[in-house]
Design a protein around this motif. Structure first.
Motif, PDB file in Angstrom:
ATOM      1  N   GLY A 298       0.844  -1.178   0.000  1.00 42.13           N
ATOM      2  CA  GLY A 298       0.000   0.000   0.000  1.00 42.13           C
ATOM      3  C   GLY A 298       0.883   1.233   0.000  1.00 42.13           C
ATOM      4  N   VAL A 299       0.318   2.355  -0.402  1.00 43.52           N
ATOM      5  CA  VAL A 299       1.075   3.604  -0.469  1.00 43.52           C
ATOM      6  C   VAL A 299       0.486   4.592   0.533  1.00 43.52           C
ATOM      7  N   SER A 300       1.343   5.165   1.336  1.00 46.58           N
ATOM      8  CA  SER A 300       0.937   6.130   2.354  1.00 46.58           C
ATOM      9  C   SER A 300       1.774   7.383   2.241  1.00 46.58           C
ATOM     10  N   VAL A 301       1.278   8.446   2.846  1.00 43.10           N
ATOM     11  CA  VAL A 301       2.051   9.665   3.013  1.00 43.10           C
ATOM     12  C   VAL A 301       2.214   9.869   4.514  1.00 43.10           C
ATOM     13  N   ILE A 302       3.465   9.986   4.938  1.00 46.66           N
ATOM     14  CA  ILE A 302       3.772  10.233   6.341  1.00 46.66           C
ATOM     15  C   ILE A 302       3.895  11.741   6.506  1.00 46.66           C
ATOM     16  N   THR A 303       3.161  12.294   7.475  1.00 46.28           N
ATOM     17  CA  THR A 303       3.189  13.741   7.695  1.00 46.28           C
ATOM     18  C   THR A 303       3.535  14.055   9.142  1.00 46.28           C
ATOM     19  N   THR A 304       4.153  15.221   9.316  1.00 44.84           N
ATOM     20  CA  THR A 304       4.499  15.725  10.636  1.00 44.84           C
ATOM     21  C   THR A 304       4.680  17.228  10.506  1.00 44.84           C
ATOM     22  N   ARG A 305       5.309  17.836  11.474  1.00 42.62           N
ATOM     23  CA  ARG A 305       5.593  19.274  11.439  1.00 42.62           C
ATOM     24  C   ARG A 305       7.023  19.526  11.886  1.00 42.62           C
TER      25      ARG A 305
ATOM     26  N   LYS B  95      -6.882  15.278   3.474  1.00 50.08           N
ATOM     27  CA  LYS B  95      -8.341  15.085   3.362  1.00 50.08           C
ATOM     28  C   LYS B  95      -8.704  14.017   2.339  1.00 50.08           C
ATOM     29  N   ASP B  96      -7.839  13.760   1.359  1.00 46.12           N
ATOM     30  CA  ASP B  96      -8.130  12.758   0.339  1.00 46.12           C
ATOM     31  C   ASP B  96      -7.673  11.347   0.720  1.00 46.12           C
ATOM     32  N   ALA B  97      -7.106  11.169   1.900  1.00 44.61           N
ATOM     33  CA  ALA B  97      -6.669   9.837   2.328  1.00 44.61           C
ATOM     34  C   ALA B  97      -7.891   8.961   2.603  1.00 44.61           C
ATOM     35  N   ILE B  98      -7.759   7.658   2.346  1.00 45.20           N
ATOM     36  CA  ILE B  98      -8.859   6.741   2.657  1.00 45.20           C
ATOM     37  C   ILE B  98      -8.799   6.270   4.110  1.00 45.20           C
ATOM     38  N   ALA B  99      -7.669   6.494   4.749  1.00 42.86           N
ATOM     39  CA  ALA B  99      -7.515   6.211   6.179  1.00 42.86           C
ATOM     40  C   ALA B  99      -6.386   7.085   6.703  1.00 42.86           C
ATOM     41  N   ALA B 100      -6.468   7.439   7.969  1.00 42.12           N
ATOM     42  CA  ALA B 100      -5.402   8.221   8.604  1.00 42.12           C
ATOM     43  C   ALA B 100      -5.254   7.766  10.045  1.00 42.12           C
ATOM     44  N   VAL B 101      -4.005   7.670  10.464  1.00 45.64           N
ATOM     45  CA  VAL B 101      -3.683   7.263  11.827  1.00 45.64           C
ATOM     46  C   VAL B 101      -2.668   8.258  12.373  1.00 45.64           C
ATOM     47  N   VAL B 102      -3.013   8.905  13.484  1.00 44.48           N
ATOM     48  CA  VAL B 102      -2.112   9.855  14.137  1.00 44.48           C
ATOM     49  C   VAL B 102      -1.452   9.144  15.305  1.00 44.48           C
ATOM     50  N   CYS B 103      -0.122   9.261  15.386  1.00 43.45           N
ATOM     51  CA  CYS B 103       0.644   8.542  16.403  1.00 43.45           C
ATOM     52  C   CYS B 103       1.631   9.444  17.122  1.00 43.45           C
ATOM     53  N   ASP B 104       1.871   9.110  18.388  1.00 43.51           N
ATOM     54  CA  ASP B 104       2.998   9.665  19.130  1.00 43.51           C
ATOM     55  C   ASP B 104       4.148   8.683  18.997  1.00 43.51           C
TER      56      ASP B 104
ATOM     57  N   GLY C  55     -13.277   3.195   0.756  1.00 41.51           N
ATOM     58  CA  GLY C  55     -11.952   3.438   0.197  1.00 41.51           C
ATOM     59  C   GLY C  55     -11.291   2.189  -0.360  1.00 41.51           C
ATOM     60  N   ARG C  56     -10.679   2.342  -1.526  1.00 34.84           N
ATOM     61  CA  ARG C  56      -9.908   1.263  -2.148  1.00 34.84           C
ATOM     62  C   ARG C  56      -8.466   1.741  -2.258  1.00 34.84           C
ATOM     63  N   PRO C  57      -7.473   0.891  -1.920  1.00 33.93           N
ATOM     64  CA  PRO C  57      -6.087   1.337  -1.787  1.00 33.93           C
ATOM     65  C   PRO C  57      -5.356   1.550  -3.106  1.00 33.93           C
ATOM     66  N   LEU C  58      -4.399   2.461  -3.046  1.00 35.27           N
ATOM     67  CA  LEU C  58      -3.402   2.599  -4.103  1.00 35.27           C
ATOM     68  C   LEU C  58      -2.290   1.613  -3.769  1.00 35.27           C
ATOM     69  N   LEU C  59      -1.874   0.824  -4.752  1.00 38.79           N
ATOM     70  CA  LEU C  59      -0.815  -0.159  -4.551  1.00 38.79           C
ATOM     71  C   LEU C  59       0.412   0.202  -5.376  1.00 38.79           C
ATOM     72  N   TYR C  60       1.567  -0.249  -4.892  1.00 34.12           N
ATOM     73  CA  TYR C  60       2.832  -0.048  -5.588  1.00 34.12           C
ATOM     74  C   TYR C  60       3.449  -1.420  -5.829  1.00 34.12           C
ATOM     75  N   PHE C  61       3.795  -1.705  -7.098  1.00 33.09           N
ATOM     76  CA  PHE C  61       4.361  -3.001  -7.453  1.00 33.09           C
ATOM     77  C   PHE C  61       5.284  -2.841  -8.647  1.00 33.09           C
TER      78      PHE C  61
ATOM     79  N   ASN D 216      -1.108   8.574   6.349  1.00 33.94           N
ATOM     80  CA  ASN D 216      -2.247   8.856   5.478  1.00 33.94           C
ATOM     81  C   ASN D 216      -2.257   7.805   4.372  1.00 33.94           C
ATOM     82  N   VAL D 217      -3.204   6.882   4.409  1.00 35.12           N
ATOM     83  CA  VAL D 217      -3.284   5.806   3.425  1.00 35.12           C
ATOM     84  C   VAL D 217      -3.964   6.342   2.170  1.00 35.12           C
ATOM     85  N   LEU D 218      -3.274   6.200   1.031  1.00 33.12           N
ATOM     86  CA  LEU D 218      -3.803   6.742  -0.220  1.00 33.12           C
ATOM     87  C   LEU D 218      -4.757   5.770  -0.894  1.00 33.12           C
ATOM     88  N   GLY D 219      -5.792   6.342  -1.491  1.00 32.17           N
ATOM     89  CA  GLY D 219      -6.740   5.572  -2.276  1.00 32.17           C
ATOM     90  C   GLY D 219      -6.252   5.409  -3.694  1.00 32.17           C
TER      91      GLY D 219
END
Length: 160
Positions: free
Chosen positions: A21-28, A110-119, A145-151, A74-77
């Motif tokens: 699956g393809v995600s975007v990792i975000t922070t500040r 906002k366009d992610a199909i799932a998001a998880v915030v972690c410490d 949501g349906r995932p974007l895959l990388y292969f 942020n899990v991409l669709g």
């Protein structure tokens, strides 16, 4: 017949056959949003709720996560290839034109199909990467949501 792994190139070729699956990792970093595309993301534990992300040690995102102490996955669709390419590129403002919400102090796409915030619970060495173990603080997903895959170097969708 499979060939023996002798080089980094052989290893990368073998790992490219692992669909992810393809995600975007975000922070500040201060008030500046920071992000990167990632495929090395994994659920780790249900008790406590934890996941892990692997971030290259040479990336500024790694420093920002370590300093801020919080990140979002942020899990991409399947329609998110443009976001994967945007956050995978080396450019100064990856967030230009990208809609986000500020959840628990980190940008969430906002366009992610799932998001998880972690410490950050732990930062472990992993060769040329750092393995961040995150304690889950918040998570949400879209049921449709349906995932974007990388292969094998390309993006695609999932059929079932």
């Amino acid at each position: 017949m499979m060939e023996t792994v002798d080089t980094t190139l052989d290893f990368r070729g073998a790992m490219s056959r692992l669909a992810t699956g393809v995600s975007v990792i975000t922070t500040r970093s201060g008030s500046t949003p920071i992000g990167m595309a990632a495929s090395a993301v994994c659920a780790l534990s249900l008790d406590p709720l934890q996941l892990l992300v692997c971030v290259g040690n040479h990336l500024y995102t790694r420093t920002a996560i370590a300093e801020h102490g919080r990140f979002a996955v942020n899990v991409l669709g399947e329609d998110g290839e443009h976001l994967a390419r945007n956050f995978g590129a080396s450019k100064p403002d990856k967030f230009a034109g990208v809609e986000t919400a500020d959840d628990h102090g980190v940008p969430v796409l906002k366009d992610a199909i799932a998001a998880v915030v972690c410490d950050v619970a732990e930062a472990l060495p992993g060769g040329d990467h750092t393995i961040f173990v995150g304690d889950v603080r918040q998570c949400a997903h879209r049921v449709d949501g349906r995932p974007l895959l990388y292969f094998a170097g390309g993006f695609g969708g999932f059929r079932h």
